[in-house]
Design an enzyme around this catalytic site. Structure first.
Site, PDB file in Angstrom:
ATOM      1  N   SER A  91     -23.200  11.089  16.266  1.00 14.84           N
ATOM      2  CA  SER A  91     -23.049  12.480  15.862  1.00 14.84           C
ATOM      3  C   SER A  91     -24.279  13.282  16.233  1.00 14.84           C
ATOM      4  O   SER A  91     -24.231  14.507  16.253  1.00 14.84           O
ATOM      5  CB  SER A  91     -22.897  12.573  14.348  1.00 14.84           C
ATOM      6  N   HIS A 104     -18.094  12.117  21.707  1.00 12.57           N
ATOM      7  CA  HIS A 104     -18.128  12.422  20.268  1.00 12.57           C
ATOM      8  C   HIS A 104     -16.747  12.864  19.795  1.00 12.57           C
ATOM      9  O   HIS A 104     -16.360  14.018  19.965  1.00 12.57           O
ATOM     10  CB  HIS A 104     -19.199  13.514  20.035  1.00 12.57           C
ATOM     11  N   GLU A 140     -16.338  16.033  22.101  1.00 18.28           N
ATOM     12  CA  GLU A 140     -17.555  16.656  22.637  1.00 18.28           C
ATOM     13  C   GLU A 140     -18.180  15.632  23.584  1.00 18.28           C
ATOM     14  O   GLU A 140     -18.538  14.530  23.161  1.00 18.28           O
ATOM     15  CB  GLU A 140     -18.493  16.974  21.453  1.00 18.28           C
ATOM     16  N   ASN A 192     -22.521  19.434  15.455  1.00 15.09           N
ATOM     17  CA  ASN A 192     -23.274  19.193  14.215  1.00 15.09           C
ATOM     18  C   ASN A 192     -24.490  20.091  14.046  1.00 15.09           C
ATOM     19  O   ASN A 192     -24.974  20.272  12.941  1.00 15.09           O
ATOM     20  CB  ASN A 192     -23.660  17.724  14.123  1.00 15.09           C
TER      21      ASN A 192
HETATM   22  N1  NAD Z   1     -17.673  10.004   9.906  1.00 17.41           N
HETATM   23  C1  NAD Z   1     -17.453  11.028  10.712  1.00 17.41           C
HETATM   24  O1  NAD Z   1     -16.770  11.989  10.377  1.00 17.41           O
HETATM   25  C2  NAD Z   1     -18.022  10.985  12.107  1.00 17.41           C
HETATM   26  C3  NAD Z   1     -17.579  11.944  13.034  1.00 17.41           C
HETATM   27  C4  NAD Z   1     -18.027  11.856  14.346  1.00 17.41           C
HETATM   28  C5  NAD Z   1     -18.923  10.868  14.705  1.00 17.41           C
HETATM   29  N2  NAD Z   1     -19.368   9.967  13.777  1.00 17.41           N
HETATM   30  C6  NAD Z   1     -20.293   8.916  14.224  1.00 17.41           C
HETATM   31  O2  NAD Z   1     -19.539   7.727  14.390  1.00 17.41           O
HETATM   32  C7  NAD Z   1     -20.385   6.594  14.143  1.00 17.41           C
HETATM   33  C8  NAD Z   1     -19.751   5.716  13.082  1.00 17.41           C
HETATM   34  O3  NAD Z   1     -19.643   6.475  11.901  1.00 17.41           O
HETATM   35  P1  NAD Z   1     -18.606   6.068  10.755  1.00 17.41           P
HETATM   36  O4  NAD Z   1     -18.456   7.257   9.891  1.00 17.41           O
HETATM   37  O5  NAD Z   1     -17.414   5.428  11.363  1.00 17.41           O
HETATM   38  O6  NAD Z   1     -19.472   4.952   9.975  1.00 17.41           O
HETATM   39  P2  NAD Z   1     -18.945   3.823   8.973  1.00 17.41           P
HETATM   40  O7  NAD Z   1     -20.063   3.560   8.051  1.00 17.41           O
HETATM   41  O8  NAD Z   1     -17.612   4.196   8.398  1.00 17.41           O
HETATM   42  O9  NAD Z   1     -18.701   2.549   9.922  1.00 17.41           O
HETATM   43  C9  NAD Z   1     -19.728   1.939  10.655  1.00 17.41           C
HETATM   44  C10 NAD Z   1     -19.279   0.534  11.021  1.00 17.41           C
HETATM   45  O10 NAD Z   1     -20.242  -0.024  11.928  1.00 17.41           O
HETATM   46  C11 NAD Z   1     -20.339  -1.400  11.632  1.00 17.41           C
HETATM   47  N3  NAD Z   1     -21.571  -1.921  12.217  1.00 17.41           N
HETATM   48  C12 NAD Z   1     -22.852  -1.771  11.791  1.00 17.41           C
HETATM   49  N4  NAD Z   1     -23.700  -2.400  12.620  1.00 17.41           N
HETATM   50  C13 NAD Z   1     -22.954  -2.955  13.608  1.00 17.41           C
HETATM   51  C14 NAD Z   1     -23.253  -3.738  14.755  1.00 17.41           C
HETATM   52  N5  NAD Z   1     -24.506  -4.069  15.070  1.00 17.41           N
HETATM   53  N6  NAD Z   1     -22.233  -4.162  15.528  1.00 17.41           N
HETATM   54  C15 NAD Z   1     -20.940  -3.840  15.224  1.00 17.41           C
HETATM   55  N7  NAD Z   1     -20.603  -3.089  14.146  1.00 17.41           N
HETATM   56  C16 NAD Z   1     -21.597  -2.648  13.349  1.00 17.41           C
HETATM   57  C17 NAD Z   1     -20.279  -1.459  10.121  1.00 17.41           C
HETATM   58  O11 NAD Z   1     -19.937  -2.767   9.651  1.00 17.41           O
HETATM   59  C18 NAD Z   1     -19.192  -0.423   9.832  1.00 17.41           C
HETATM   60  O12 NAD Z   1     -17.905  -1.014   9.789  1.00 17.41           O
HETATM   61  C19 NAD Z   1     -21.751   7.146  13.764  1.00 17.41           C
HETATM   62  O13 NAD Z   1     -22.571   7.200  14.906  1.00 17.41           O
HETATM   63  C20 NAD Z   1     -21.410   8.544  13.272  1.00 17.41           C
HETATM   64  O14 NAD Z   1     -22.486   9.431  13.407  1.00 17.41           O
HETATM   65  C21 NAD Z   1     -18.925   9.994  12.485  1.00 17.41           C
END
Ligand code: NAD
Length: 298
Positions: A118, A139, A151, A189
């Site tokens: 993000s 993104h 994005e 963001n």
């Molecule tokens: N939540 C949102 O609305 C949103 C929107 C756009 C982008 N993002 C981005 O997406 C990414 C994930 O966010 P999220 O909200 O899904 O997080 P989340 O916490 O829901 O999930 C993250 C997952 O990554 C796993 N993980 C951690 N370390 C790991 C590794 N070394 N290898 C494999 N898996 C691993 C965890 O076990 C977990 O299941 C982040 O970079 C976040 O900034 C999030």
């Protein structure tokens, strides 16, 4: 491109896996946590069920989509034969830098490496990789199967060829890609998070309650959901991590995270994924019930 590895099966990873699989790609969904993989697959199944119930897809499409996804806890196994990696692991700089160091060692040099970060610098992530011109930001927005925007963030070294490939691929997923450059928070963001942070500050300072703040923004600005509800959906830990990147990246105090947000994340209140944030989500996401911490005007 036929086979896509998605790293991380959380909120975004399972949505990204779902979207690629529904478009006919083979998806290798990788997470260090078996529990996250199980939860991710259950979420995909229930989201597909909802689509079947609405008549958007058939029961056969659902089975085909699920059949296109294979899960792995071992990154090495999961990366075999992939054309593109989309990393969607936890928003933490060191964690992502380590994953990309591993990807550089484990993947062929022609595999495109995308990140769903993000806010973390694509250029910094690409610096971990041999041939940084193949690293790009992809993104997606939450919920991925529904939201149209992707994005596309070009790092300092990202090639024109890789950018074009990822723009075209996004269109194949029935999404609308928008190309932007790599500066903290990109576009989405950089604009969204200061608004969410300001809403949290207004709550913290007692200007109004949770429901009142969200109602003002919904009815006054025609936002489909209020900023506090949206923060709960994004994940309060994710919001905090993004604000920290903006704060550090620009060195401007206007991005400093509200102390209330810091406290909530420290207390484990991360929004929908933990069952509580500004609202209580233990009963599901349909009904809005303000968390008992905030159910009185301050
Ligand atoms: N939540 C949102 O609305 C949103 C929107 C756009 C982008 N993002 C981005 O997406 C990414 C994930 O966010 P999220 O909200 O899904 O997080 P989340 O916490 O829901 O999930 C993250 C997952 O990554 C796993 N993980 C951690 N370390 C790991 C590794 N070394 N290898 C494999 N898996 C691993 C965890 O076990 C977990 O299941 C982040 O970079 C976040 O900034 C999030």
């Amino acid at each position: 491109m036929k086979t896509i590895a998605v790293i991380g099966a959380g909120t975004m990873g399972n949505g990204i896996a779902h979207t690629f699989a529904q478009s006919g790609f083979t998806v290798k969904l990788i997470d260090i946590s078996e529990k996250s993989l199980e939860k991710g697959m259950a979420t995909i199944a229930s989201n597909l069920d909802r689509m079947v119930a609405k008549g958007t897809i058939t029961e056969a499409d659902k089975h085909q989509t699920i059949g296109n996804i294979i899960t792995y806890t071992d990154i090495k196994d999961g990366l075999v034969g992939t054309d593109l990696v989309v990393e969607a692991a936890t928003e933490n700089v060191n964690l992502k830098l380590n994953i990309f160091k591993q990807l550089s060692e484990l993947c062929d040099h022609n595999v495109i490496l995308a990140t769903n970060t993000s806010s973390i610098s694509i250029t910094q992530i690409a610096a971990q990789v041999v041939h940084p011109e193949r690293v790009i930001g992809m993104h997606f927005m939450n919920p991925v199967p529904i939201m149209k925007l992707v994005e596309i963030i070009r790092g300092y070294s990202t090639s024109d060829e890789v950018t074009q490939l990822i723009m075209d691929l996004s269109k194949k997923l029935n999404k609308i890609p928008v190309e932007v450059n790599d500066y903290p928070g990109f576009v989405a963001n950089r604009i969204l998070m200061p608004m969410i942070n300001e809403a949290i500050c207004a709550l913290y300072e007692g200007v109004a309650g949770v429901e009142e703040i969200d109602t003002v923004m919904k009815l006054g600005m025609a936002h489909p959901m209020g900023p506090l509800q949206l923060a709960d959906f994004i994940g309060l830990d994710v919001c905090l991590a993004i604000l920290r990147v903006l704060h550090e990246g620009f060195g401007n105090p206007k991005y400093a995270p509200c102390p209330l947000l810091v406290n909530m994340v420290t207390a484990g209140k991360k929004g929908v994924k933990s069952g509580e944030g500004f609202y209580s989500w233990s009963h599901g996401t349909k009904e809005l019930i303000v968390s008992s911490n905030f159910n009185k005007l301050p």
